[in-house]
Design an enzyme around this catalytic site. Structure first.
Site, PDB file in Angstrom:
ATOM      1  N   SER A  80     -61.775  80.297  15.629  1.00  0.00           N
ATOM      2  CA  SER A  80     -61.247  78.932  15.553  1.00  0.00           C
ATOM      3  C   SER A  80     -60.773  78.386  16.890  1.00  0.00           C
ATOM      4  O   SER A  80     -59.997  77.433  16.945  1.00  0.00           O
ATOM      5  CB  SER A  80     -60.117  78.834  14.529  1.00  0.00           C
ATOM      6  OG  SER A  80     -59.861  77.484  14.239  1.00  0.00           O
TER       7      SER A  80
ATOM      8  N   THR B 232     -55.967  78.723  15.641  1.00  0.00           N
ATOM      9  CA  THR B 232     -55.575  77.877  16.764  1.00  0.00           C
ATOM     10  C   THR B 232     -54.589  78.602  17.661  1.00  0.00           C
ATOM     11  O   THR B 232     -53.664  79.239  17.162  1.00  0.00           O
ATOM     12  CB  THR B 232     -54.875  76.609  16.221  1.00  0.00           C
ATOM     13  OG1 THR B 232     -55.827  75.843  15.524  1.00  0.00           O
ATOM     14  CG2 THR B 232     -54.261  75.781  17.334  1.00  0.00           C
TER      15      THR B 232
ATOM     16  N   THR C 104     -58.152  74.477  20.021  1.00  0.00           N
ATOM     17  CA  THR C 104     -58.708  74.884  18.720  1.00  0.00           C
ATOM     18  C   THR C 104     -60.106  74.321  18.532  1.00  0.00           C
ATOM     19  O   THR C 104     -60.475  73.328  19.181  1.00  0.00           O
ATOM     20  CB  THR C 104     -57.804  74.348  17.579  1.00  0.00           C
ATOM     21  OG1 THR C 104     -58.227  74.910  16.341  1.00  0.00           O
ATOM     22  CG2 THR C 104     -57.872  72.834  17.463  1.00  0.00           C
TER      23      THR C 104
ATOM     24  N   ARG D  24     -63.496  64.827  12.117  1.00  0.00           N
ATOM     25  CA  ARG D  24     -62.115  65.155  11.736  1.00  0.00           C
ATOM     26  C   ARG D  24     -61.333  65.692  12.932  1.00  0.00           C
ATOM     27  O   ARG D  24     -61.809  66.538  13.687  1.00  0.00           O
ATOM     28  CB  ARG D  24     -62.133  66.196  10.608  1.00  0.00           C
ATOM     29  CG  ARG D  24     -60.760  66.673  10.157  1.00  0.00           C
ATOM     30  CD  ARG D  24     -60.318  67.922  10.867  1.00  0.00           C
ATOM     31  NE  ARG D  24     -59.076  68.450  10.294  1.00  0.00           N
ATOM     32  CZ  ARG D  24     -58.351  69.404  10.872  1.00  0.00           C
ATOM     33  NH1 ARG D  24     -58.729  69.936  12.009  1.00  0.00           N
ATOM     34  NH2 ARG D  24     -57.256  69.838  10.292  1.00  0.00           N
TER      35      ARG D  24
ATOM     36  N   THR E 135     -49.694  75.718  14.073  1.00  0.00           N
ATOM     37  CA  THR E 135     -51.008  76.132  13.603  1.00  0.00           C
ATOM     38  C   THR E 135     -51.016  75.997  12.092  1.00  0.00           C
ATOM     39  O   THR E 135     -49.974  75.897  11.457  1.00  0.00           O
ATOM     40  CB  THR E 135     -51.354  77.566  14.060  1.00  0.00           C
ATOM     41  OG1 THR E 135     -52.681  77.890  13.633  1.00  0.00           O
ATOM     42  CG2 THR E 135     -50.382  78.592  13.537  1.00  0.00           C
ATOM     43  N   GLY E 136     -52.204  75.960  11.519  1.00  0.00           N
ATOM     44  CA  GLY E 136     -52.320  75.779  10.076  1.00  0.00           C
ATOM     45  C   GLY E 136     -52.980  74.456   9.754  1.00  0.00           C
ATOM     46  O   GLY E 136     -53.724  73.918  10.577  1.00  0.00           O
TER      47      GLY E 136
HETATM   48  N1  ASP Z   1     -54.169  73.294  13.198  1.00  0.00           N
HETATM   49  C1  ASP Z   1     -55.596  73.368  13.327  1.00  0.00           C
HETATM   50  C2  ASP Z   1     -56.215  72.106  12.836  1.00  0.00           C
HETATM   51  O1  ASP Z   1     -55.754  71.582  11.829  1.00  0.00           O
HETATM   52  C3  ASP Z   1     -56.241  74.477  12.617  1.00  0.00           C
HETATM   53  C4  ASP Z   1     -55.490  75.744  12.489  1.00  0.00           C
HETATM   54  O2  ASP Z   1     -54.517  76.016  13.178  1.00  0.00           O
HETATM   55  O3  ASP Z   1     -55.898  76.511  11.644  1.00  0.00           O
HETATM   56  O4  ASP Z   1     -57.169  71.671  13.400  1.00  0.00           O
END
Ligand code: ASP
Length: 330
Positions: A75, A189, A207, A217, A240-241
């Site tokens: 990612s 990320t 990321t 997106r 992150t997330g």
């Molecule tokens: N925060 C990142 C995003 O929404 C993805 C991730 O951290 O998993 O693009």
């Protein structure tokens, strides 16, 4: 930390200021934090940059580049899982102690998005470039192009296509967060925060975004205030997330403001996670958001919606440890 019930969490009162975590006084101050276990390799590069006289910005850029070049990281940068159309698109941003910021969104064919974000900050009158404009700028600046879609990522995408039921709905509405974007299987990320030898701070976030996202997106990661925020009076935070959920609460900026009002980094992260839970209720019980903070005095902390979030911390003596964040929903 014992996990509260979801009912208790959703009705919880805001936290009050608490003292730093036990044992923190015995350690050298923390000077660099990065999300996830692979943050350790990033911190090693950041530490090396500091030893060579580099600034906090040099530290976080060096660390971000390690993750971007790591093909096994699905990612970030090379090896990142593509969007639903099979295109790897990168988002990144940087922020310095002076409030200088730079970001790129949906950058293609250039692996070191964090460095392109830095160039946006340093060499343009703007703060963010997106899509073809970002890619054209990178080429103009001499960045090399390469195919970022590795055979492994392409195979994963083709497998996903066989079963994909990708209605454009928030990922937080998916029933099983473990198998969806933002779950532990597909979010990596890297967010990085550092304090330089001159005690100035900087941060970076880079990321490829959610796996198999809709084309175009953009999540939280390149958005200053959401995926990253640095305030040299207070400290910094990164996220992150599920980016859609981080953006709703201006996650990183909210953490910094909570620290400004007296919360330590862990409590500040927790206060924003709890705020998100109160705001969204059942819509986030199946979603993952993790927040990570480093304050100006060298205290670090984190908190997440779901268990499993880890982060790498390097102290001023150059020792790196992996910490596991507490979570609302155990
Ligand atoms: N925060 C990142 C995003 O929404 C993805 C991730 O951290 O998993 O693009």
């Amino acid at each position: 930390m014992s996990a509260p019930s979801r009912r208790a969490v959703l009705g919880a009162a805001p936290l009050v200021a608490i003292a730093g975590s036990a044992g923190a006084q015995d350690r050298a101050p923390d000077i660099m934090v990065s999300t996830w276990n692979f943050g350790a390799a990033a911190n090693a590069a950041g530490w090396a940059a500091r030893q060579e006289g580099g600034s906090a910005l040099d530290m976080v850029e060096a660390g971000g580049r390690v993750a971007e070049a790591d093909e096994s990281n699905t990612s970030v940068g090379l090896g990142g899982l593509p969007d639903r159309d099979g295109r790897v698109t990168l988002d990144a941003c940087v922020m310095t102690w002076a409030g200088d910021i730079g970001a790129v969104c949906a950058l293609e064919d250039v692996v070191h998005a964090v460095s392109v974000a830095r160039r946006v900050m340093e060499r343009t009158p703007h703060t963010m470039l997106v899509g073809p404009g970002a890619s054209a700028f990178a080429l103009d600046q001499g960045f090399e192009t390469q195919n970022l879609l590795t055979p492994r990522a392409e195979t994963a995408w083709r497998e996903w296509l066989k079963t994909a039921d990708y209605a454009p709905r928030p990922n937080s509405e998916n029933a099983d967060w473990r198998g969806t974007p933002g779950g532990p299987g597909n979010h990596d990320t890297i967010g990085l925060l550092a304090i330089g030898a001159d005690q100035r701070m900087a941060g970076a976030c880079t990321t490829s975004g959610m796996a198999f996202k809709m084309a175009g997106r953009v999540g939280d990661s390149p958005i200053i205030g959401a995926g990253l925020y640095v305030d040299d009076e207070v400290g910094g935070a990164t996220a992150t997330g599920v980016g859609e959920d981080v953006v709703r609460v201006a996650g990183s900026h909210s953490v910094v403001e909570a620290m400004r009002h007296g919360l330590d980094p862990t409590a500040a992260c927790r206060s924003v996670i709890e705020r998100l839970a109160r705001l969204r209720g059942t819509k986030v019980v199946a979603s993952q958001v993790a927040l990570l903070a480093l304050d100006k005095s060298g205290r670090s902390g984190a908190f997440a919606l779901q268990p499993g979030f880890t982060y790498a911390v390097t102290d001023a003596a150059g020792r790196t440890r992996i910490e596991r964040a507490g979570a609302l929903f155990a």
